[in-house]
Enzyme design. Structure first.
Site, PDB file in Angstrom:
ATOM      1  N   SER A  74       0.795  -1.242   0.000  1.00 28.26           N
ATOM      2  CA  SER A  74       0.000   0.000   0.000  1.00 28.26           C
ATOM      3  C   SER A  74       0.821   1.282   0.000  1.00 28.26           C
ATOM      4  O   SER A  74       0.260   2.360  -0.208  1.00 28.26           O
ATOM      5  CB  SER A  74      -0.936   0.032   1.204  1.00 28.26           C
ATOM      6  OG  SER A  74      -1.969  -0.885   1.032  1.00 28.26           O
ATOM      7  N   LYS A  77       0.418   3.414  -2.921  1.00 27.54           N
ATOM      8  CA  LYS A  77      -0.789   4.231  -3.117  1.00 27.54           C
ATOM      9  C   LYS A  77      -0.468   5.735  -3.083  1.00 27.54           C
ATOM     10  O   LYS A  77      -1.205   6.537  -3.650  1.00 27.54           O
ATOM     11  CB  LYS A  77      -1.828   3.871  -2.051  1.00 27.54           C
ATOM     12  CG  LYS A  77      -2.352   2.428  -2.204  1.00 27.54           C
ATOM     13  CD  LYS A  77      -3.221   2.020  -1.027  1.00 27.54           C
ATOM     14  CE  LYS A  77      -3.713   0.576  -1.166  1.00 27.54           C
ATOM     15  NZ  LYS A  77      -4.483   0.134   0.021  1.00 27.54           N
ATOM     16  N   TYR A 201      -3.820  -2.739 -10.215  1.00 28.06           N
ATOM     17  CA  TYR A 201      -3.656  -2.492  -8.768  1.00 28.06           C
ATOM     18  C   TYR A 201      -2.751  -3.545  -8.120  1.00 28.06           C
ATOM     19  O   TYR A 201      -1.792  -3.209  -7.407  1.00 28.06           O
ATOM     20  CB  TYR A 201      -5.052  -2.474  -8.129  1.00 28.06           C
ATOM     21  CG  TYR A 201      -5.058  -2.466  -6.620  1.00 28.06           C
ATOM     22  CD1 TYR A 201      -4.805  -1.297  -5.907  1.00 28.06           C
ATOM     23  CD2 TYR A 201      -5.328  -3.638  -5.900  1.00 28.06           C
ATOM     24  CE1 TYR A 201      -4.809  -1.298  -4.520  1.00 28.06           C
ATOM     25  CE2 TYR A 201      -5.340  -3.636  -4.518  1.00 28.06           C
ATOM     26  CZ  TYR A 201      -5.080  -2.470  -3.829  1.00 28.06           C
ATOM     27  OH  TYR A 201      -5.081  -2.470  -2.455  1.00 28.06           O
ATOM     28  N   TYR A 249      -4.902   3.874   8.000  1.00 25.55           N
ATOM     29  CA  TYR A 249      -6.250   3.287   8.125  1.00 25.55           C
ATOM     30  C   TYR A 249      -6.845   3.602   9.492  1.00 25.55           C
ATOM     31  O   TYR A 249      -6.710   4.721   9.972  1.00 25.55           O
ATOM     32  CB  TYR A 249      -6.203   1.772   7.834  1.00 25.55           C
ATOM     33  CG  TYR A 249      -5.402   1.491   6.598  1.00 25.55           C
ATOM     34  CD1 TYR A 249      -5.895   1.861   5.345  1.00 25.55           C
ATOM     35  CD2 TYR A 249      -4.127   0.954   6.663  1.00 25.55           C
ATOM     36  CE1 TYR A 249      -5.155   1.656   4.202  1.00 25.55           C
ATOM     37  CE2 TYR A 249      -3.377   0.738   5.525  1.00 25.55           C
ATOM     38  CZ  TYR A 249      -3.895   1.105   4.298  1.00 25.55           C
ATOM     39  OH  TYR A 249      -3.155   0.905   3.180  1.00 25.55           O
ATOM     40  N   VAL A 267       1.170  -3.595   3.854  1.00 22.83           N
ATOM     41  CA  VAL A 267       1.165  -4.892   4.551  1.00 22.83           C
ATOM     42  C   VAL A 267       2.446  -5.698   4.336  1.00 22.83           C
ATOM     43  O   VAL A 267       2.620  -6.745   4.948  1.00 22.83           O
ATOM     44  CB  VAL A 267      -0.043  -5.806   4.213  1.00 22.83           C
ATOM     45  CG1 VAL A 267      -1.301  -5.346   4.889  1.00 22.83           C
ATOM     46  CG2 VAL A 267      -0.202  -6.006   2.737  1.00 22.83           C
TER      47      VAL A 267
HETATM   48  O1  DON Z   1      -4.948  -4.904  -1.596  1.00 21.37           O
HETATM   49  C1  DON Z   1      -4.324  -5.332  -0.638  1.00 21.37           C
HETATM   50  O2  DON Z   1      -4.887  -5.877   0.307  1.00 21.37           O
HETATM   51  C2  DON Z   1      -2.814  -5.185  -0.645  1.00 21.37           C
HETATM   52  N1  DON Z   1      -2.316  -5.244  -1.995  1.00 21.37           N
HETATM   53  C3  DON Z   1      -2.382  -3.876  -0.053  1.00 21.37           C
HETATM   54  C4  DON Z   1      -2.945  -3.650   1.328  1.00 21.37           C
HETATM   55  C5  DON Z   1      -2.012  -2.925   2.231  1.00 21.37           C
HETATM   56  O3  DON Z   1      -0.830  -2.862   2.015  1.00 21.37           O
HETATM   57  C6  DON Z   1      -2.612  -2.386   3.470  1.00 21.37           C
HETATM   58  N2  DON Z   1      -1.599  -1.747   4.311  1.00 21.37           N
HETATM   59  N3  DON Z   1      -1.278  -1.785   5.408  1.00 21.37           N
END
Ligand code: DON
Length: 313
Positions: A74, A77, A201, A249, A267
């Site tokens: 993320s 983003k 994405y 978040y 993540v």
């Molecule tokens: O879409 C997802 O769930 C992952 N590609 C990215 C989520 C993420 O990194 C949330 N961050 N803490």
């Protein structure tokens, strides 16, 4: 580090602080849980830690596993948001909000309650819409080439790549993101087929960078005369505002309280944090806290900010 001007307070010495922080992080054996909903990430050893800081004068300071590539997830983003705003400007805000969600990054319930307009561009639903805007009416590979080029330019190196195995792993198990994308499509908030937007994405989330590369890439958000400027100062301030309020978040308030500067987590265990006008900081440790943000990464940032007296407040 540049010698301070007469009368100015000397910055504490990062080349002493960072190795000590690295030792402290490794002394304590609680590392958090790696993300297991993406099988390729579940295999990563959580006992890793790295920190890198680029100061406004361009000097780089690092400690720990700072040259080990990891899945940025993320954190990308922030880059895709900068690109989307560059492409369609404020039109993006007709499709995505700018408020903290107070919900998990992959929450579904709020999206239905709010008729398919995601709360912000950093929760998954909002990032899917942002990616859809970056995609426009192009092929995914063109949009991905633009994203990778933006990140490489920001970091000042071409040695940054997408890990296709991680992207494939997430595609196979990305049922929640498919649910979010199809719901967005049902509300007319996707211009491309859900599979196409999601493919883009998943691939940009699967970018791999080292902690040093991430700190270097974050220079464009610092807004200092000696560092690269890829977007306008006004946009830098706005990106930082969104990072502060939404970048972690439902843990964003806690991060602002404990660390006191804007940050964006992923993540994969990475966090990019910005001290406006002063520094770009990247930390990485794959074990996550209950919000899905790096456990040691957050602790290390809180400690560094305290030792350096860095805070936007
Ligand atoms: O879409 C997802 O769930 C992952 N590609 C990215 C989520 C993420 O990194 C949330 N961050 N803490």
């Amino acid at each position: 580090m540049r010698p301070s001007q007469a009368g100015a307070t000397e910055l504490p010495n990062l080349d002493a602080i960072l190795p000590r922080l690295n030792d402290q992080m490794r002394d304590d054996d609680i590392w958090g849980e790696v993300a297991d909903y993406i099988p390729e990430l579940a295999r990563i050893d959580p006992r890793q830690f790295a920190i890198a800081v680029v100061l406004a004068d361009g000097t780089l300071h690092s400690a720990g596993d700072a040259d080990t590539p990891f899945s940025v997830q993320s954190v990308t983003k922030v880059f895709t948001l900068a690109i989307a705003l560059g492409r369609i400007g404020d039109q993006l805000w007709t499709r995505v909000g700018r408020e903290p969600s107070g919900r998990a990054f992959n929450s579904i319930v709020q999206l239905e309650q709010e008729q398919g307009r995601p709360r912000n561009p950093f929760i998954n639903a909002g990032a899917i819409v942002t990616t859809d805007a970056v995609l426009g009416n192009r092929q995914p590979r063109e949009a991905l080439a633009e994203i990778v080029q933006f990140v490489r330019t920001a970091a000042g190196t071409d040695d940054i790549h997408i890990n296709n195995k991680v992207a494939a792993s997430e595609t196979t198990f990305g049922h929640r993101n498919f649910a979010l994308a199809h719901f967005l499509a049902s509300c007319d908030n996707l211009t491309n087929r859900p599979e196409m937007t999601l493919g883009t994405y998943f691939h940009h989330c699967a970018l791999e960078m080292t902690t040093v590369q991430l700190a270097m890439a974050g220079r464009f958000l610092v807004d200092a005369p000696g560092l690269p400027r890829l977007v306008t100062p006004r946009r830098i301030r706005r990106l930082n505002a969104l990072m502060l309020t939404c970048g972690h978040y439902d843990g964003s308030g806690d991060f602002a309280y404990r660390v006191g500067i804007p940050g964006k987590s992923g993540v994969g265990g990475g966090i990019l944090a910005i001290v406006p006008g002063v520094a770009s900081i990247a930390v990485w440790s794959p074990g996550l806290n209950r919000y899905g943000n790096s456990l040691k990464g957050t602790e290390a940032l809180a400690s560094l900010a305290r030792q350096m007296s860095w805070s936007i407040f």
